[in-house]
Scaffold this motif. Structure first.
Motif, PDB file in Angstrom:
ATOM      1  N   MET A 153     -11.932  13.764   4.245  1.00 14.01           N
ATOM      2  CA  MET A 153     -10.519  13.381   4.313  1.00 14.01           C
ATOM      3  C   MET A 153     -10.330  12.322   5.397  1.00 14.01           C
ATOM      4  O   MET A 153     -10.642  12.555   6.558  1.00 14.01           O
ATOM      5  CB  MET A 153      -9.656  14.617   4.622  1.00 14.01           C
ATOM      6  CG  MET A 153      -8.190  14.355   4.769  1.00 14.01           C
ATOM      7  SD  MET A 153      -7.293  15.928   4.931  1.00 14.01           S
ATOM      8  CE  MET A 153      -5.667  15.326   5.368  1.00 14.01           C
ATOM      9  N   GLN A 154      -9.839  11.139   4.999  1.00  9.27           N
ATOM     10  CA  GLN A 154      -9.601  10.046   5.942  1.00  9.27           C
ATOM     11  C   GLN A 154      -8.137   9.590   5.823  1.00  9.27           C
ATOM     12  O   GLN A 154      -7.597   9.515   4.722  1.00  9.27           O
ATOM     13  CB  GLN A 154     -10.533   8.873   5.646  1.00  9.27           C
ATOM     14  CG  GLN A 154     -12.007   9.210   5.842  1.00  9.27           C
ATOM     15  CD  GLN A 154     -12.894   8.106   5.326  1.00  9.27           C
ATOM     16  OE1 GLN A 154     -12.947   7.848   4.128  1.00  9.27           O
ATOM     17  NE2 GLN A 154     -13.585   7.429   6.227  1.00  9.27           N
ATOM     18  N   ILE A 155      -7.547   9.307   6.969  1.00 11.59           N
ATOM     19  CA  ILE A 155      -6.136   8.932   6.998  1.00 11.59           C
ATOM     20  C   ILE A 155      -6.000   7.512   7.537  1.00 11.59           C
ATOM     21  O   ILE A 155      -6.597   7.160   8.565  1.00 11.59           O
ATOM     22  CB  ILE A 155      -5.327   9.916   7.860  1.00 11.59           C
ATOM     23  CG1 ILE A 155      -5.398  11.323   7.248  1.00 11.59           C
ATOM     24  CG2 ILE A 155      -3.878   9.473   7.991  1.00 11.59           C
ATOM     25  CD1 ILE A 155      -4.700  12.387   8.070  1.00 11.59           C
ATOM     26  N   TYR A 156      -5.198   6.688   6.841  1.00 11.44           N
ATOM     27  CA  TYR A 156      -4.996   5.305   7.239  1.00 11.44           C
ATOM     28  C   TYR A 156      -3.506   4.991   7.320  1.00 11.44           C
ATOM     29  O   TYR A 156      -2.709   5.457   6.490  1.00 11.44           O
ATOM     30  CB  TYR A 156      -5.624   4.347   6.213  1.00 11.44           C
ATOM     31  CG  TYR A 156      -7.114   4.491   6.056  1.00 11.44           C
ATOM     32  CD1 TYR A 156      -7.993   3.718   6.812  1.00 11.44           C
ATOM     33  CD2 TYR A 156      -7.639   5.398   5.138  1.00 11.44           C
ATOM     34  CE1 TYR A 156      -9.368   3.840   6.659  1.00 11.44           C
ATOM     35  CE2 TYR A 156      -9.011   5.529   4.967  1.00 11.44           C
ATOM     36  CZ  TYR A 156      -9.875   4.750   5.730  1.00 11.44           C
ATOM     37  OH  TYR A 156     -11.229   4.880   5.579  1.00 11.44           O
ATOM     38  N   LYS A 157      -3.143   4.200   8.308  1.00 14.63           N
ATOM     39  CA  LYS A 157      -1.800   3.630   8.371  1.00 14.63           C
ATOM     40  C   LYS A 157      -1.765   2.441   7.411  1.00 14.63           C
ATOM     41  O   LYS A 157      -2.702   1.642   7.384  1.00 14.63           O
ATOM     42  CB  LYS A 157      -1.513   3.173   9.802  1.00 14.63           C
ATOM     43  CG  LYS A 157      -0.066   2.762  10.073  1.00 14.63           C
ATOM     44  CD  LYS A 157       0.084   2.274  11.508  1.00 14.63           C
ATOM     45  CE  LYS A 157      -0.174   3.388  12.515  1.00 14.63           C
ATOM     46  NZ  LYS A 157       0.042   2.920  13.915  1.00 14.63           N
ATOM     47  N   VAL A 158      -0.690   2.310   6.625  1.00  9.47           N
ATOM     48  CA  VAL A 158      -0.656   1.252   5.619  1.00  9.47           C
ATOM     49  C   VAL A 158       0.724   0.576   5.577  1.00  9.47           C
ATOM     50  O   VAL A 158       1.695   1.064   6.154  1.00  9.47           O
ATOM     51  CB  VAL A 158      -0.966   1.813   4.202  1.00  9.47           C
ATOM     52  CG1 VAL A 158      -2.402   2.260   4.084  1.00  9.47           C
ATOM     53  CG2 VAL A 158      -0.014   2.957   3.855  1.00  9.47           C
ATOM     54  N   GLY A 159       0.743  -0.539   4.861  1.00 10.25           N
ATOM     55  CA  GLY A 159       2.017  -1.178   4.539  1.00 10.25           C
ATOM     56  C   GLY A 159       2.705  -1.855   5.704  1.00 10.25           C
ATOM     57  O   GLY A 159       2.090  -2.527   6.529  1.00 10.25           O
ATOM     58  N   GLY A 160       4.031  -1.650   5.763  1.00 13.40           N
ATOM     59  CA  GLY A 160       4.870  -2.377   6.707  1.00 13.40           C
ATOM     60  C   GLY A 160       4.512  -2.177   8.156  1.00 13.40           C
ATOM     61  O   GLY A 160       4.652  -3.106   8.970  1.00 13.40           O
ATOM     62  N   ALA A 161       4.057  -0.980   8.525  1.00 11.76           N
ATOM     63  CA  ALA A 161       3.720  -0.721   9.925  1.00 11.76           C
ATOM     64  C   ALA A 161       2.567  -1.614  10.382  1.00 11.76           C
ATOM     65  O   ALA A 161       2.589  -2.150  11.503  1.00 11.76           O
ATOM     66  CB  ALA A 161       3.367   0.748  10.116  1.00 11.76           C
ATOM     67  N   VAL A 162       1.563  -1.785   9.522  1.00 15.22           N
ATOM     68  CA  VAL A 162       0.421  -2.639   9.860  1.00 15.22           C
ATOM     69  C   VAL A 162       0.856  -4.105   9.849  1.00 15.22           C
ATOM     70  O   VAL A 162       0.551  -4.862  10.776  1.00 15.22           O
ATOM     71  CB  VAL A 162      -0.737  -2.413   8.867  1.00 15.22           C
ATOM     72  CG1 VAL A 162      -1.929  -3.292   9.231  1.00 15.22           C
ATOM     73  CG2 VAL A 162      -1.144  -0.938   8.838  1.00 15.22           C
ATOM     74  N   ARG A 163       1.574  -4.483   8.806  1.00 16.30           N
ATOM     75  CA  ARG A 163       2.040  -5.872   8.666  1.00 16.30           C
ATOM     76  C   ARG A 163       2.860  -6.316   9.871  1.00 16.30           C
ATOM     77  O   ARG A 163       2.607  -7.365  10.467  1.00 16.30           O
ATOM     78  CB  ARG A 163       2.884  -5.967   7.384  1.00 16.30           C
ATOM     79  CG  ARG A 163       3.537  -7.307   7.153  1.00 16.30           C
ATOM     80  CD  ARG A 163       4.648  -7.174   6.110  1.00 16.30           C
ATOM     81  NE  ARG A 163       5.778  -6.375   6.606  1.00 16.30           N
ATOM     82  CZ  ARG A 163       6.356  -5.396   5.921  1.00 16.30           C
ATOM     83  NH1 ARG A 163       5.927  -5.052   4.726  1.00 16.30           N
ATOM     84  NH2 ARG A 163       7.389  -4.740   6.451  1.00 16.30           N
ATOM     85  N   ASP A 164       3.855  -5.516  10.238  1.00 13.79           N
ATOM     86  CA  ASP A 164       4.755  -5.930  11.318  1.00 13.79           C
ATOM     87  C   ASP A 164       4.065  -5.916  12.678  1.00 13.79           C
ATOM     88  O   ASP A 164       4.375  -6.742  13.544  1.00 13.79           O
ATOM     89  CB  ASP A 164       6.005  -5.053  11.328  1.00 13.79           C
ATOM     90  CG  ASP A 164       6.932  -5.363  10.156  1.00 13.79           C
ATOM     91  OD1 ASP A 164       6.738  -6.415   9.525  1.00 13.79           O
ATOM     92  OD2 ASP A 164       7.829  -4.554   9.868  1.00 13.79           O
ATOM     93  N   ARG A 165       3.122  -4.991  12.875  1.00 15.14           N
ATOM     94  CA  ARG A 165       2.366  -5.003  14.142  1.00 15.14           C
ATOM     95  C   ARG A 165       1.563  -6.295  14.261  1.00 15.14           C
ATOM     96  O   ARG A 165       1.531  -6.926  15.327  1.00 15.14           O
ATOM     97  CB  ARG A 165       1.437  -3.792  14.223  1.00 15.14           C
ATOM     98  CG  ARG A 165       0.672  -3.720  15.556  1.00 15.14           C
ATOM     99  CD  ARG A 165      -0.331  -2.593  15.597  1.00 15.14           C
ATOM    100  NE  ARG A 165      -1.486  -2.827  14.748  1.00 15.14           N
ATOM    101  CZ  ARG A 165      -2.500  -3.641  15.043  1.00 15.14           C
ATOM    102  NH1 ARG A 165      -2.487  -4.357  16.162  1.00 15.14           N
ATOM    103  NH2 ARG A 165      -3.523  -3.764  14.222  1.00 15.14           N
ATOM    104  N   LEU A 166       0.950  -6.712  13.155  1.00 11.07           N
ATOM    105  CA  LEU A 166       0.163  -7.945  13.176  1.00 11.07           C
ATOM    106  C   LEU A 166       1.039  -9.176  13.379  1.00 11.07           C
ATOM    107  O   LEU A 166       0.592 -10.186  13.917  1.00 11.07           O
ATOM    108  CB  LEU A 166      -0.644  -8.076  11.880  1.00 11.07           C
ATOM    109  CG  LEU A 166      -1.758  -7.039  11.681  1.00 11.07           C
ATOM    110  CD1 LEU A 166      -2.370  -7.165  10.295  1.00 11.07           C
ATOM    111  CD2 LEU A 166      -2.834  -7.197  12.753  1.00 11.07           C
ATOM    112  N   LEU A 167       2.292  -9.084  12.956  1.00 13.81           N
ATOM    113  CA  LEU A 167       3.226 -10.191  13.159  1.00 13.81           C
ATOM    114  C   LEU A 167       3.878 -10.154  14.532  1.00 13.81           C
ATOM    115  O   LEU A 167       4.626 -11.059  14.901  1.00 13.81           O
ATOM    116  CB  LEU A 167       4.327 -10.152  12.083  1.00 13.81           C
ATOM    117  CG  LEU A 167       3.931 -10.608  10.675  1.00 13.81           C
ATOM    118  CD1 LEU A 167       5.062 -10.314   9.689  1.00 13.81           C
ATOM    119  CD2 LEU A 167       3.586 -12.098  10.671  1.00 13.81           C
TER     120      LEU A 167
END
Length: 407
Positions: free
Chosen positions: A1-15
């Motif tokens: 079982m692996q858990i990943y943060k996805v979507g807007g949270a990753v996008r906005d952090r990178l921005l």
């Protein structure tokens, strides 16, 4: 079982933007395992769970297959053998298809980081064209990130155009459409949302009444921008610059719909457009099941915005009728929103964005004068029932005449 943060949270952090909502995808797990760990199920169509402590959403990795029309026409498959890459490929844009593990390592199989750097909104796969809601979503992202220089990739715009022509947009429910439209109108540059919808042909499907405004001229003396559609975009832009609420922004979008019905031989004048536009505003309101406060203000602004512009010239009796129409005695906020919508309309003209709008304070003052007329003296004189209403109206008219003359 692996858990990943996805979507807007990753996008906005990178921005480098603030992160508000965080979504997670879980790879290699079953529903039973999630329940055993205390997660609470919330997904009706596919397994989505709420974290027992944070309340954040955790979704099992899944694939999807088109099985019908519209936003809900999909069959989902979630199981422990679905890979992270398979889950990410079903997402709409590459910038939303980046995952991050608990060590901040990124998984970016579809080059979302590159598109973030190049300021491009690009679809992940051809499956993008299976979901009509994505037309609205991409236009909304364009409105959100326009200030950072983002544009829609040409090939993505072409898929959006194909979707617009396919009839799929008509399968969207009013509720889903309104959710996207209302969120888009509250972005920093909502006029970009409308422009992108127009660029891909979706505006003509969703709001043909707004599409009809483009190419319709107005008198250059009052509207240096001339084109009614461009004026509407400018008014919407001003409403966002001045941080207006959704009710005002919706009214700004719809206020001039009547001009789309003016016969060409009458251009550039638009006599009585305030009244001819009401049926169109009502139709758009009903099509998207807009909230009652948005519907009411849009109709009132459509009908009375020229009264707002001519406030300093109105007779006291007309001014009183205007105040009565808005029920300023019980609903003062609605009249205030009307005033600022009129001001946005006045500012949404090329080269006149910084113009003063003395009508605003004049109308506020008139409302205060009318509200300030006391009822008690009339009651003491024996007025009651309909007679009291007429007496109150006479006193308010007298007060407004004095207010008008004093100005």
């Amino acid at each position: 079982m692996q858990i990943y943060k996805v979507g807007g949270a990753v996008r906005d952090r990178l921005l480098g933007l603030p992160v508000t909502d965080v979504d997670w995808v879980v790879v290699g797990a079953t529903t039973e395992e999630m329940l055993a760990r205390g997660y609470r199920p919330v997904g009706a169509d596919f397994p989505v769970f709420l974290h027992p402590k944070t309340g954040e959403e955790y979704a099992l990795a899944r694939t999807e297959r088109k099985s019908g029309r519209g936003y809900g026409g999909f069959t989902f498959h979630a199981s422990p053998d679905v890979t992270l890459e398979e889950d990410l490929v079903r997402r709409d844009l590459t910038i939303n298809a980046i995952a991050e593990d608990d060590q901040h390592n990124l998984t970016d199989p579809y080059h979302g980081q590159r598109d973030l750097e190049e300021r491009i909104l690009r679809h992940v796969s051809p499956a993008f064209a299976e979901d009509p809601l994505r037309v609205l979503r991409v236009a909304r992202f364009a409105a959100r990130y326009a200030g950072l220089g983002f544009t829609v990739a040409a090939e993505t715009l072409e898929l959006m155009r194909q979707l617009s022509e396919s009839g799929e947009l008509e399968a969207l429910t009013a509720e889903r459409s309104w959710k996207e439209i209302s969120r888009a109108l509250m972005e920093d540059q909502p006029q970009v949302f409308i422009q992108v919808l127009r660029d891909c042909g979706a505006l003509n499907v969703l709001m043909p009444e707004v599409e009809a405004l483009f190419g319709v001229p107005q008198p250059e003396a009052h509207h240096p921008e001339i084109d009614t559609g461009l004026h509407t975009l400018s008014v919407l832009e001003q409403s966002a610059l001045h941080k207006q609420p959704l009710t005002v922004r919706w009214a700004c979008l719809l206020h001039d719909l009547g001009k789309g019905l003016t016969p060409e031989e009458e251009w550039p004048r638009h006599i009585a457009h305030e009244h001819t536009g009401l049926k169109l505003i009502k139709a758009v309101n009903e099509r998207f099941k807009a909230p009652k406060d948005c519907q009411e203000l849009a109709l009132l602004v459509g009908q009375y915005h020229t009264h707002g512009h001519r406030a300093l010239e109105l007779k006291a009796s007309t001014l009183l009728e205007l105040l009565q129409s808005f029920d300023v005695y019980r609903r003062p906020q609605r009249f205030e929103e009307f005033i600022v919508a009129c001001e946005m309309d006045a500012r949404g003209r090329k080269g006149l964005e910084q113009r003063s709008y003395p009508q605003a304070d004049y109308l506020r003052g008139a409302a205060n004068v009318a509200r300030g007329v006391a009822v008690q003296p009339l009651l003491e004189k024996g007025f009651k029932g309909p007679e009291l209403g007429e007496a109150l109206k006479r006193e308010r008219l007298k007060a407004l005449k004095a207010y008008r003359e004093a100005r």
